[in-house]
Scaffold this motif. Structure first.
Motif, PDB file in Angstrom:
ATOM      1  N   GLN A  46       0.831  -1.206   0.000  1.00 50.91           N
ATOM      2  CA  GLN A  46       0.000   0.000   0.000  1.00 50.91           C
ATOM      3  C   GLN A  46       0.859   1.246   0.000  1.00 50.91           C
ATOM      4  OE1 GLN A  46      -3.390  -0.174   2.618  1.00 50.91           O
ATOM      5  NE2 GLN A  46      -4.186  -1.599   1.126  1.00 50.91           N
ATOM      6  N   GLY A  47       2.099   1.100   0.355  1.00 52.94           N
ATOM      7  CA  GLY A  47       3.021   2.222   0.347  1.00 52.94           C
ATOM      8  C   GLY A  47       4.373   1.720   0.789  1.00 52.94           C
ATOM      9  N   THR A  54       1.774  -0.963   7.501  1.00 59.33           N
ATOM     10  CA  THR A  54       1.609  -1.928   8.586  1.00 59.33           C
ATOM     11  C   THR A  54       1.770  -3.366   8.110  1.00 59.33           C
ATOM     12  OG1 THR A  54      -0.754  -1.947   8.192  1.00 59.33           O
ATOM     13  CG2 THR A  54       0.022  -0.505   9.927  1.00 59.33           C
ATOM     14  N   LYS A 133       0.366   4.574  11.960  1.00 61.39           N
ATOM     15  CA  LYS A 133      -0.453   3.536  12.575  1.00 61.39           C
ATOM     16  C   LYS A 133       0.305   2.741  13.626  1.00 61.39           C
ATOM     17  CE  LYS A 133      -3.124   3.363   8.407  1.00 61.39           C
ATOM     18  NZ  LYS A 133      -2.749   3.051   7.030  1.00 61.39           N
ATOM     19  N   MET A 205       0.557  13.433   4.978  1.00 64.22           N
ATOM     20  CA  MET A 205       0.144  12.034   4.894  1.00 64.22           C
ATOM     21  C   MET A 205       0.206  11.498   3.480  1.00 64.22           C
ATOM     22  SD  MET A 205      -3.186  11.398   7.148  1.00 64.22           S
ATOM     23  CE  MET A 205      -3.357  12.347   8.614  1.00 64.22           C
ATOM     24  N   THR A 206       0.012  12.384   2.509  1.00 64.26           N
ATOM     25  CA  THR A 206      -0.015  11.910   1.128  1.00 64.26           C
ATOM     26  C   THR A 206       1.279  12.277   0.415  1.00 64.26           C
ATOM     27  OG1 THR A 206      -1.157  13.923   0.491  1.00 64.26           O
ATOM     28  CG2 THR A 206      -2.523  12.030   0.967  1.00 64.26           C
ATOM     29  N   SER A 207       2.359  12.269   1.178  1.00 62.35           N
ATOM     30  CA  SER A 207       3.657  12.622   0.608  1.00 62.35           C
ATOM     31  C   SER A 207       4.034  11.671  -0.526  1.00 62.35           C
ATOM     32  CB  SER A 207       4.714  12.552   1.702  1.00 62.35           C
ATOM     33  OG  SER A 207       5.997  12.680   1.147  1.00 62.35           O
ATOM     34  N   ARG A 208       4.676  12.228  -1.549  1.00 67.30           N
ATOM     35  CA  ARG A 208       5.056  11.414  -2.707  1.00 67.30           C
ATOM     36  C   ARG A 208       6.554  11.086  -2.730  1.00 67.30           C
ATOM     37  NH1 ARG A 208       1.501  10.953  -6.911  1.00 67.30           N
ATOM     38  NH2 ARG A 208       3.172  10.892  -8.431  1.00 67.30           N
ATOM     39  N   LEU A 211       7.438   7.721  -3.927  1.00 66.49           N
ATOM     40  CA  LEU A 211       7.150   7.459  -5.334  1.00 66.49           C
ATOM     41  C   LEU A 211       8.157   8.151  -6.245  1.00 66.49           C
ATOM     42  CD1 LEU A 211       3.301   8.124  -5.229  1.00 66.49           C
ATOM     43  CD2 LEU A 211       4.431   5.912  -5.208  1.00 66.49           C
ATOM     44  N   TRP A 225       9.107   1.060  -9.674  1.00 60.00           N
ATOM     45  CA  TRP A 225       7.895   0.624  -8.980  1.00 60.00           C
ATOM     46  C   TRP A 225       6.767   0.644  -9.996  1.00 60.00           C
ATOM     47  CZ3 TRP A 225       5.673   3.011  -3.801  1.00 60.00           C
ATOM     48  CH2 TRP A 225       4.537   2.274  -3.425  1.00 60.00           C
ATOM     49  N   PRO A 227       3.200  -0.476 -10.353  1.00 61.89           N
ATOM     50  CA  PRO A 227       2.151  -0.998  -9.467  1.00 61.89           C
ATOM     51  C   PRO A 227       1.513  -2.272 -10.011  1.00 61.89           C
ATOM     52  CG  PRO A 227       1.903   1.369  -9.726  1.00 61.89           C
ATOM     53  CD  PRO A 227       2.964   0.931 -10.702  1.00 61.89           C
ATOM     54  N   ASN A 228       1.287  -3.233  -9.130  1.00 59.90           N
ATOM     55  CA  ASN A 228       0.682  -4.529  -9.451  1.00 59.90           C
ATOM     56  C   ASN A 228       1.498  -5.352 -10.424  1.00 59.90           C
ATOM     57  OD1 ASN A 228      -1.958  -2.699  -8.893  1.00 59.90           O
ATOM     58  ND2 ASN A 228      -2.212  -4.780  -8.167  1.00 59.90           N
ATOM     59  N   GLN A 229       2.726  -4.967 -10.634  1.00 57.24           N
ATOM     60  CA  GLN A 229       3.533  -5.644 -11.633  1.00 57.24           C
ATOM     61  C   GLN A 229       4.858  -6.077 -11.005  1.00 57.24           C
ATOM     62  OE1 GLN A 229       3.232  -6.838 -14.633  1.00 57.24           O
ATOM     63  NE2 GLN A 229       4.216  -5.567 -16.163  1.00 57.24           N
ATOM     64  N   PRO A 254       4.149  -8.763  -6.870  1.00 56.83           N
ATOM     65  CA  PRO A 254       2.942  -8.885  -6.060  1.00 56.83           C
ATOM     66  C   PRO A 254       2.012  -9.937  -6.651  1.00 56.83           C
ATOM     67  CG  PRO A 254       2.825  -6.941  -7.453  1.00 56.83           C
ATOM     68  CD  PRO A 254       4.114  -7.623  -7.780  1.00 56.83           C
ATOM     69  N   SER A 256      -1.139 -12.091  -5.509  1.00 58.09           N
ATOM     70  CA  SER A 256      -2.054 -12.301  -4.398  1.00 58.09           C
ATOM     71  C   SER A 256      -2.690 -13.689  -4.441  1.00 58.09           C
ATOM     72  CB  SER A 256      -3.132 -11.224  -4.389  1.00 58.09           C
ATOM     73  OG  SER A 256      -3.642 -11.041  -5.684  1.00 58.09           O
TER      74      SER A 256
END
Lengths: 540, 307
Positions: A46-47, A54, A133, A205-208, A211, A225, A227-229, A254, A256
């Motif tokens: 997720q990040g 977490t 968190k 919180m939404t720092s990039r 990325l 990076w 994503p999903n690859q 990744p 699943s």
């Protein structure tokens, strides 16, 4: 005849095309030669900000990119391994620690890693505006909790201080002999202050920054990076221990779906899988035992009892239910992955802490207890429901337990599965009778399992409250003598197992497939495998 | 035709608004939220996060704010991937999904139409029964069975392909075929049905009576009307291929929009749910419009004003 020409032509075209796609060498072979580890990493992270995330897949990647003061030992999770800190000293009662940061510790942009970087990072973790968190991991620091809850506004009053560029002094709320083990967790990792500031500051919180400009201090650097690859990291040439790093790259894929992952492994697309479907374990044991790995894992699978719902408030009922569960049968016939029937809550493997041997399968005693509680042969027992999150294995286990309770105790329970995001609030709001649960330890100390059962703790969710237990947990947090501390921990867990707000079922194992060429991937209770010790063997 | 298109686009606006409104509130009505997680989060942290993403405001306020930013083309930040925007995530995945969808559609047409034609022309012969039985099986066989089966055969046994990923051109083949086969089967049945109807028409009999060769009757006179059902199916099929690729994307580890769509709902990533639903809704509306236009062009009996 003529009319069949077109389809026949098309078909032959497809076959010629297909035949042309034959592969000569499998991806794992090429990668092994080039020092690239192909790693099945579960779900898409997720990040990759160590202070935001977490999850386990996130942890796998972050530990390649960043390094804390103390890091994971290659073979034993109980032992500390120097990371950014080349040495450290506690005071007499382990309540104050001094860390000396090594001179050659640098960020991959060339900046030196300073003691003040840790002060900045921990302030970020504890900042009430940032919303980390895992912030409560840092409550062990003096005034950390007060700062996080806004009761203190000046961070200077929090027990972390940069004495000079390379000396960090940490004052804790009480004696904490296991502090080095806590520090291995990514919530204590440093981030590069300059980069975080550049991308909106510590409270963004939404720092990039993760990325766009991942400045790290670990053995690998972020390269790509998708994503999903894939997430591709490459060996860092600024890391202080770079000479030890043998891998050139790691590709985190990744995946699943466990069946897909298994197919990928078989097809030579992965060196390591994240998991293995339970139905495949026996097949691999029989045919390919050399690629199957079953390692102990610091986690407990258990059932929660909602103590606010009679008759579950009756200790005899809880005991009867717990004793009627044949754990042996569950691990042998359902999970089938070498899991250990849990006789206590805290799993085995931690130095100086023997797991309890209290919770056993005892159908005769279970029957007696239920009769004593006023339900002989289950007569008059109200209808109860087992809640679990939707998953095949959880259902199979719930069905087995449903059956065991029916045959042994004569009581009827129904099953209720909920999707994850529905199940979590049900559990947290105590909107259940009996609920399937699990806990995975964050670090190597029993307190990571036991502190959650204090009265009103956000992870308790059973309504269980025992003042003696609460006092013991407070006492443990003030005990500087390791031996006395262990005795207190045992005492606390005995109370938990005596009162049984939960029924432990089994201790986890990690089941995965590993290419035999991968070396330096030892069984680790916390499933952390420092990549700098991983390599490929020559043969094969 | 211009008037027709304008009309249809105007009609689409209320449809979209209804979809947006329903999705917006349904997502929030579902139990749990974007920050629900097993390890308990203290109320302070939850508060800080809800504040950051504006989830503390009443739903109506959130709704109006969302519509406002939507008008500017801003789909908002993603909840489950901090730092990324929904625009970015969708833009990142559209090319993959489009490529997979187009490949699958091409394959479905290339296989489905010839098989349907053949079955129609050779009605009640083995060339009809066998492919049509196959087509029935193709329609019935779910992709989560077909995908692993193809991966096992052409990946693991024959070693021709990777069973995962979206890296090289050959990685496209298995997923595209898996996704396409049920559609190919359906197209074959549609083609057969359409052709049979046309082949019994008077003008076909006339053509045959005039001595036109059979292949010319089929390929020149009959096919135009015969594949009309296929044409009207293309719009929903393409949208379905794009939106329904979740299973195929999961089986073959493809970074497409179908997975983002389903996972956003599971994660309660409200903005991403909205973004993907809006994207699919717009896509479906456009596809249906295109199909209507093509249908009028193919069938001289229809006029734009009536369609």
């Amino acid at each position: 005849m003529r009319k069949t020409i077109l389809p026949a032509f098309l078909l032959s075209f497809v076959f010629v095309f297909l035949a042309g796609c034959g592969k000569s060498e499998r991806p794992v072979d090429v990668a092994a030669r080039e020092g690239i580890l192909l790693f099945g990493n579960g779900s898409e992270p997720q990040g990759l900000d160590p202070h935001m995330v977490t999850g386990v897949p996130e942890n796998h990647i972050i530990s390649a990119l960043l390094e804390g003061l103390i890091t994971y030992h290659p073979t034993d999770d109980n032992l500390p391994e120097p990371g950014m800190a080349e040495r450290w000293d506690p005071n007499e009662d382990y309540s104050q620690w001094t860390f000396i940061i090594r001179d050659d510790a640098v960020w991959n942009n060339g900046d030196p890693v300073l003691a003040s970087d840790f002060v900045y990072s921990w302030q970020r973790m504890l900042s009430p505006l940032f919303g980390a968190k895992y912030a409560d991991m840092l409550y062990v620091i003096l005034n950390g909790e007060q700062f996080h809850k806004g009761q203190i506004e000046n961070f200077d009053r929090v027990g972390v201080k940069a004495i000079n560029d390379k000396t960090l002094q940490v004052t804790l709320v009480g004696p904490t002999p296991h502090f080095p083990n806590m520090l291995k967790h990514y919530s204590w990792f440093p981030v590069h202050p300059g980069t975080v500031e550049k991308f909106g500051g510590m409270n963004e919180m939404t720092s990039r920054w993760t990325l766009e400009e991942y400045v790290g201090n670990g053995p690998f650097n972020m390269a790509e990076w998708a994503p999903n690859q894939v997430i591709r990291v490459v060996k860092s040439d600024t890391y202080w221990d770079r000479d030890r790093v043998q891998l050139n790259e790691i590709h985190f894929r990744p995946v699943s779906n466990a069946n897909t992952e298994e197919a990928m492994f078989r097809n030579g697309e992965l060196h390591l899988t994240n998991t293995l479907p339970p139905s495949q374990i026996a097949i691999y044991q029989q045919r390919n035992p050399e690629v199957l790995r079953i390692d102990p894992y610091l986690g407990t699978y258990y059932y929660r009892f909602n103590m606010d719902r009679p008759p579950l408030d009756n200790i005899k009922v809880r005991k009867a239910l717990a004793m009627a569960i044949d754990k042996e049968q569950i691990v042998e016939n359902i999970t089938r992955g070498g899991q250990i029937p849990a006789t206590g809550y805290t799993p085995p493997g931690m130095t100086n802490y023997e797991p309890l041997d209290m919770a056993h399968f005892n159908p005769e005693r279970a029957k007696e207890l239920l009769a004593e509680a006023g339900f002989p042969n289950g007569e008059g027992f109200p209808e109860m429901e087992i809640l679990f999150n939707t998953q095949e294995t959880h259902r199979a286990i719930a069905e087995a337990i449903q059956n065991m309770w029916k045959t042994t105790l004569g009581i009827d329970v129904t099953l209720l599965n909920q999707e994850w995001k529905v199940y979590i609030p049900s559990q947290q709001n105590q909107d259940y009778d009996i609920s399937r649960s699990a806990w995975i330890g964050d670090y190597m100390d029993p307190i990571t399992f036991l502190s959650m059962w204090t009265t009103g703790n956000g992870n308790n969710n059973t309504g269980w409250s025992n003042p003696t237990y609460d006092n013991l947990i407070s006492a443990i947090k003030q005990e500087g003598d390791p031996e006395k501390r262990t005795a207190l921990l045992h005492k606390a867990e005995e109370i938990l197992m005596e009162d049984l707000p939960i029924a432990p079922i089994y201790w986890y194992t990690r089941i995965f497939l590993k290419d035999p060429r991968v070396q330096g991937w030892d069984p680790k209770l916390l499933d952390n495998h420092p990549y700098k010790y991983v390599s490929f063997s020559q043969e094969g | 035709m211009f008037k027709f298109i304008c009309n249809r686009l105007l009609q689409a606006i209320p449809v979209l608004i209804i979809i947006i409104t329903m999705t917006f509130f349904m997502a929030r009505l579902a139990p749990g939220g974007p920050f629900t997680q097993e390890r308990n989060v203290s109320p302070e942290i939850l508060e800080a996060m809800n504040e950051q993403y504006g989830l503390n405001d009443p739903w109506m306020v959130q709704y109006v704010r969302y519509l406002g930013s939507l008008l500017k083309g801003d789909l908002g930040p993603s909840f489950s991937s901090p730092g990324r925007t929904v625009n970015e995530i969708i833009a990142d995945k559209i090319p993959v999904s489009l490529e997979l969808g187009l490949l699958a559609l091409t394959f479905a047409l290339l296989v489905g139409i010839p098989v349907g034609l053949l079955a129609a022309v050779m009605k009640n012969s083995p060339a009809d029964y066998i492919p049509m039985t196959g087509a029935m099986i193709g329609i019935c066989l779910p992709t989560f069975v077909l995908g692993p089966l193809l991966a096992l055969t052409f990946g693991i046994w024959l070693g021709w392909f990777n069973v995962s990923g979206w890296f090289s051109p050959s990685d496209r083949i298995l997923p595209a075929i898996t996704l396409a086969l049920p559609y190919a089967a359906y197209i074959a049945r549609l083609t057969r049905g359409g052709m049979l109807e046309i082949l019994s028409q008077d003008y076909i009999r006339t053509a045959r009576a005039k001595g036109v060769p059979e292949w010319k009757v089929v390929m020149k006179h009959a096919i135009k009307g015969g594949i009309t059902p296929v044409v009207s199916y293309l719009g929903p099929a393409f949208a379905g291929l794009l939106a329904g690729s979740f299973v195929v994307e999961t089986i073959f580890v493809i970074p497409g929009l179908g997975r983002a769509f389903v996972e956003s709902a599971l994660n309660r990533d409200y903005t991403l749910v909205m973004g993907t639903v809006i994207f699919y809704a717009v896509l479906l509306l456009i596809m249906n419009l295109l199909v209507d236009i093509v249908q009028v062009l193919l069938n001289p009996k229809l006029k734009f004003e009536e369609a």
